[in-house]
Design a protein around this motif. Sequence first.
Motif, PDB file in Angstrom:
ATOM      1  N   GLU A  31      13.721  -1.222  -0.731  1.00  0.00           N
ATOM      2  CA  GLU A  31      12.275  -0.982  -0.730  1.00  0.00           C
ATOM      3  C   GLU A  31      11.584  -2.297  -1.046  1.00  0.00           C
ATOM      4  O   GLU A  31      11.992  -3.039  -1.932  1.00  0.00           O
ATOM      5  CB  GLU A  31      11.925   0.090  -1.762  1.00  0.00           C
ATOM      6  CG  GLU A  31      10.489   0.595  -1.677  1.00  0.00           C
ATOM      7  CD  GLU A  31       9.487  -0.329  -2.359  1.00  0.00           C
ATOM      8  OE1 GLU A  31       8.408  -0.583  -1.775  1.00  0.00           O
ATOM      9  OE2 GLU A  31       9.805  -0.825  -3.471  1.00  0.00           O
ATOM     10  N   PRO A  43       0.794  -1.231   0.000  1.00  0.00           N
ATOM     11  CA  PRO A  43       0.000   0.000   0.000  1.00  0.00           C
ATOM     12  C   PRO A  43       0.821   1.274   0.000  1.00  0.00           C
ATOM     13  O   PRO A  43       0.284   2.365  -0.120  1.00  0.00           O
ATOM     14  CB  PRO A  43      -0.828  -0.119   1.295  1.00  0.00           C
ATOM     15  CG  PRO A  43       0.003  -0.991   2.185  1.00  0.00           C
ATOM     16  CD  PRO A  43       0.678  -1.971   1.275  1.00  0.00           C
ATOM     17  N   ASN A  44       2.149   1.145   0.135  1.00  0.00           N
ATOM     18  CA  ASN A  44       3.013   2.320   0.153  1.00  0.00           C
ATOM     19  C   ASN A  44       4.439   1.862  -0.139  1.00  0.00           C
ATOM     20  O   ASN A  44       4.655   0.698  -0.488  1.00  0.00           O
ATOM     21  CB  ASN A  44       2.933   3.044   1.505  1.00  0.00           C
ATOM     22  CG  ASN A  44       3.156   2.093   2.673  1.00  0.00           C
ATOM     23  OD1 ASN A  44       4.145   1.364   2.728  1.00  0.00           O
ATOM     24  ND2 ASN A  44       2.221   2.080   3.619  1.00  0.00           N
ATOM     25  N   ASP A  79       6.970   2.428   2.189  1.00  0.00           N
ATOM     26  CA  ASP A  79       7.606   2.710   3.476  1.00  0.00           C
ATOM     27  C   ASP A  79       8.245   1.490   4.123  1.00  0.00           C
ATOM     28  O   ASP A  79       8.862   1.605   5.183  1.00  0.00           O
ATOM     29  CB  ASP A  79       6.575   3.306   4.445  1.00  0.00           C
ATOM     30  CG  ASP A  79       5.960   4.596   3.914  1.00  0.00           C
ATOM     31  OD1 ASP A  79       6.682   5.356   3.234  1.00  0.00           O
ATOM     32  OD2 ASP A  79       4.761   4.829   4.155  1.00  0.00           O
ATOM     33  N   ARG A 136       3.994   9.528   5.695  1.00  0.00           N
ATOM     34  CA  ARG A 136       3.847   8.210   5.100  1.00  0.00           C
ATOM     35  C   ARG A 136       3.381   8.345   3.656  1.00  0.00           C
ATOM     36  O   ARG A 136       2.593   9.219   3.325  1.00  0.00           O
ATOM     37  CB  ARG A 136       2.844   7.368   5.901  1.00  0.00           C
ATOM     38  CG  ARG A 136       3.347   6.958   7.274  1.00  0.00           C
ATOM     39  CD  ARG A 136       2.322   6.094   7.987  1.00  0.00           C
ATOM     40  NE  ARG A 136       2.034   4.863   7.258  1.00  0.00           N
ATOM     41  CZ  ARG A 136       2.765   3.755   7.348  1.00  0.00           C
ATOM     42  NH1 ARG A 136       3.844   3.739   8.132  1.00  0.00           N
ATOM     43  NH2 ARG A 136       2.443   2.677   6.678  1.00  0.00           N
ATOM     44  N   THR A 137       3.874   7.479   2.808  1.00  0.00           N
ATOM     45  CA  THR A 137       3.436   7.472   1.424  1.00  0.00           C
ATOM     46  C   THR A 137       2.101   6.746   1.322  1.00  0.00           C
ATOM     47  O   THR A 137       1.653   6.094   2.262  1.00  0.00           O
ATOM     48  CB  THR A 137       4.472   6.781   0.527  1.00  0.00           C
ATOM     49  OG1 THR A 137       4.648   5.434   0.975  1.00  0.00           O
ATOM     50  CG2 THR A 137       5.799   7.518   0.578  1.00  0.00           C
ATOM     51  N   GLY A 138       1.460   6.855   0.149  1.00  0.00           N
ATOM     52  CA  GLY A 138       0.145   6.256  -0.020  1.00  0.00           C
ATOM     53  C   GLY A 138       0.060   5.282  -1.174  1.00  0.00           C
ATOM     54  O   GLY A 138       1.076   4.828  -1.709  1.00  0.00           O
ATOM     55  N   PHE A 139      -1.177   4.990  -1.568  1.00  0.00           N
ATOM     56  CA  PHE A 139      -1.432   3.961  -2.566  1.00  0.00           C
ATOM     57  C   PHE A 139      -0.806   4.299  -3.913  1.00  0.00           C
ATOM     58  O   PHE A 139      -0.286   3.415  -4.600  1.00  0.00           O
ATOM     59  CB  PHE A 139      -2.942   3.768  -2.727  1.00  0.00           C
ATOM     60  CG  PHE A 139      -3.308   2.792  -3.807  1.00  0.00           C
ATOM     61  CD1 PHE A 139      -3.080   1.434  -3.649  1.00  0.00           C
ATOM     62  CD2 PHE A 139      -3.884   3.231  -4.994  1.00  0.00           C
ATOM     63  CE1 PHE A 139      -3.409   0.537  -4.650  1.00  0.00           C
ATOM     64  CE2 PHE A 139      -4.219   2.336  -5.997  1.00  0.00           C
ATOM     65  CZ  PHE A 139      -3.997   0.986  -5.820  1.00  0.00           C
ATOM     66  N   SER A 140      -0.846   5.558  -4.313  1.00  0.00           N
ATOM     67  CA  SER A 140      -0.289   5.913  -5.618  1.00  0.00           C
ATOM     68  C   SER A 140       1.210   5.619  -5.668  1.00  0.00           C
ATOM     69  O   SER A 140       1.729   5.117  -6.676  1.00  0.00           O
ATOM     70  CB  SER A 140      -0.559   7.383  -5.954  1.00  0.00           C
ATOM     71  OG  SER A 140       0.062   8.244  -5.007  1.00  0.00           O
ATOM     72  N   ALA A 141       1.914   5.908  -4.572  1.00  0.00           N
ATOM     73  CA  ALA A 141       3.354   5.598  -4.514  1.00  0.00           C
ATOM     74  C   ALA A 141       3.573   4.091  -4.565  1.00  0.00           C
ATOM     75  O   ALA A 141       4.487   3.603  -5.228  1.00  0.00           O
ATOM     76  CB  ALA A 141       3.971   6.182  -3.249  1.00  0.00           C
ATOM     77  N   GLY A 142       2.728   3.341  -3.872  1.00  0.00           N
ATOM     78  CA  GLY A 142       2.839   1.886  -3.891  1.00  0.00           C
ATOM     79  C   GLY A 142       2.576   1.313  -5.268  1.00  0.00           C
ATOM     80  O   GLY A 142       3.264   0.384  -5.709  1.00  0.00           O
ATOM     81  N   ARG A 185      10.924  10.454   3.539  1.00  0.00           N
ATOM     82  CA  ARG A 185       9.814  11.411   3.546  1.00  0.00           C
ATOM     83  C   ARG A 185       9.341  11.620   4.969  1.00  0.00           C
ATOM     84  O   ARG A 185       9.391  10.709   5.789  1.00  0.00           O
ATOM     85  CB  ARG A 185       8.650  10.894   2.683  1.00  0.00           C
ATOM     86  CG  ARG A 185       8.988  10.808   1.197  1.00  0.00           C
ATOM     87  CD  ARG A 185       7.855  10.117   0.435  1.00  0.00           C
ATOM     88  NE  ARG A 185       8.052  10.148  -1.009  1.00  0.00           N
ATOM     89  CZ  ARG A 185       8.794   9.282  -1.676  1.00  0.00           C
ATOM     90  NH1 ARG A 185       9.434   8.327  -1.013  1.00  0.00           N
ATOM     91  NH2 ARG A 185       8.929   9.368  -2.982  1.00  0.00           N
TER      92      ARG A 185
END
Length: 294
Positions: free
Chosen positions: A93, A82-83, A85, A154-160, A151
């Motif tokens: 990663e 989902p991210n 992170d 927290r990153t989100g779905f688009s980054a994932g 960052r």
Amino acid sequence: MKTVVVTGGTSGIGAVATQRIGSVPGTRVLLGARRGGLGSPETLSLDLTRLSSVKEFVGAIYDRIGDAEIDALVLNAGSQFPNIDHRTEDGFEMTFGVNHLAHYLLLRLLLPKLTYGATVVITTSDTHDPKINPLAPKQLDPEQLAHPPGRRRRTGFSAGFRAYSASKLCNLLTARGLADSNVAKLKSLTVIAYNPGFTAGTSLFRAWPLWAKVAVGVASVVRPMTRLATVEQAGTNLADLALGRIIPPVGHIYASLVNQQLLWPDPSELARRDDTVVGLWNDSARMVGLLTTV
């Protein structure tokens, strides 16, 4: 006795493919999964989040098959997160580490065991192509994919999803790099990058947000109208490619299941660039501690 090694064979299209491959008389399937076990297929422990586990899995295969060789290698396992992170045990990663780097290492370590005329199938996705997916990469920086900048939030779905698309591009580029290698030519390997298309009913969507899961559920209901492939169809094609029942046209390695038909289109412009292939191959070899050439 033919020997086929498979990752990602415990669910979804991989489970269908593994069952079909294993049902062929005189075929032995060695399946890499988080939990090893007895029975058919023979299951050996493999955790793609740890490069040490990949090496242990390869060692177990060498011990298990002895002087025999591998007739087909199916690198199908893949995850979407989902991210971006999360990190693997080795600090990469998670999406890049699991979907690409672990499989790259596995491929490199098993190359000496592939028999003459063996088949290698690597599962990719048409999400690698910007013409199909606007979040697909338009350039490739392996180092940044492996170690994204920190960052504050927290990153989100688009980054994932971007990371997933990039990892699928890496799978395709790995197939191209192998197909162009000296060892592939000397051993007359058949190399295929397989896109099963959008296939509802797999575990890949478990990390998606609720709205996206609802969309997938709707898609599965209206599948007859949309001509989306079923898990059974996508898995059967994967098995047939691995078994050599489907032969790639000369000059093509990218097989794409579109509207329930297996086609051999050109991949994205970035995937066709030789410098991108070489750059990823060399960077990946450095990350896993191997020589660049094969």
